[in-house]
Design an enzyme around this catalytic site. Structure first.
Site: not given
Length: 255
Positions: A148, A161, A165
């Site tokens: 991401s 998160y 990533k």
């Protein structure tokens, strides 16, 4: 030069996690259209059967195998069933991800932290190791990790998160360097804001979308099929001299 084979996955077997919808499903459809035999995986067999049936109706070779990637035993079963079915694995796409929280990083519980890291980092690590013996036997092995833009620069409200990533990007480079001697290419894609169920908390928030659009060159939300085409490039002979590459597909957000 025969361009018809440059992007071909004919007679290749591709295993894709998190593939019953969104980006994962779009990758599966593109790969199948390019000639691959595709195994799609997610947690719910019913959803997989429905989506695999949709693609088989188009004449593609697609099978759904349920797997909770957070469970190492289920990952082992996924690889075992894929090999039993097709005899090989040529392409692995680690797309399954989770983000059970949205908000300040200091509000993230340890349970949520563990779940995010287990699914987004530990599962790709374990699955890559499980697929290693079969990738070594392939004539054009490729691993594609879906990271991401949050892994490049942390996204607001998506703290851990983003950390997971970033770790996946680093892991991509580690595997690419170590697996080069085995001719296994390992690359990552960093999507920007893509209109999927997974990113709904972002694209349904007008304030967040307005902030993103100010920084985005193309001024629009991306479509999952636009990530599928990038994945095809990385899976196919067209990218045969690329490994350890981190490709952004974000409408120019990170320029």
């Amino acid at each position: 030069m025969d361009l018809s084979t440059l992007f071909s996955l004919m007679n290749k077997v591709a295993l894709i996690t998190g593939a019953s919808k969104g980006i994962g499903f779009s990758i599966a459809e593109v790969f199948a259209a390019a000639g691959a035999k595709v195994v799609i995986s997610s947690r719910k067999q019913d959803a997989l059967d429905e989506m695999a049936g949709h693609l088989r109706h188009k004449g593609y070779e697609v099978t759904g195998i349920a797997c909770n990637v957070g469970n190492p035993d289920e990952l082992e079963n996924l690889v075992k069933k894929t090999v039993e079915l097709y005899g090989q694995i040529d392409v692995l796409v680690n797309n399954a991800a989770t983000n059970p929280v949205f908000g300040p990083v200091h509000d993230t519980s340890l349970d949520a932290y563990d779940k995010i890291m287990d699914v987004n980092v530990k599962a790709p690590f374990h699955l890559m190791k499980l697929c290693f013996p079969y990738l070594m036997e392939s004539s054009n092995p490729s691993v594609i990790n879906i990271s991401s833009i949050g892994g490049i620069s942390p996204e607001p409200g998506l703290g851990i998160y983003s950390v997971s990533k970033a770790a996946l990007i680093s892991m991509t480079k580690v595997f690419a360097k170590e697996w080069g001697d085995h001719k296994i290419r390992v690359n990552a894609i960093c999507p920007g804001l893509i209109k999927t169920k997974f990113s709904e908390a972002l694209w349904k928030n007008d304030q967040i979308v307005n902030q993103i659009m100010k920084m985005m060159a193309l001024k629009r939300i991306g479509k999952s099929e636009e990530i599928g085409s990038v994945a095809l490039f990385l899976a196919s002979p067209a990218s045969s001299y690329m490994t350890g590459t981190i490709l952004t597909a974000d409408g120019g957000f990170t320029i």
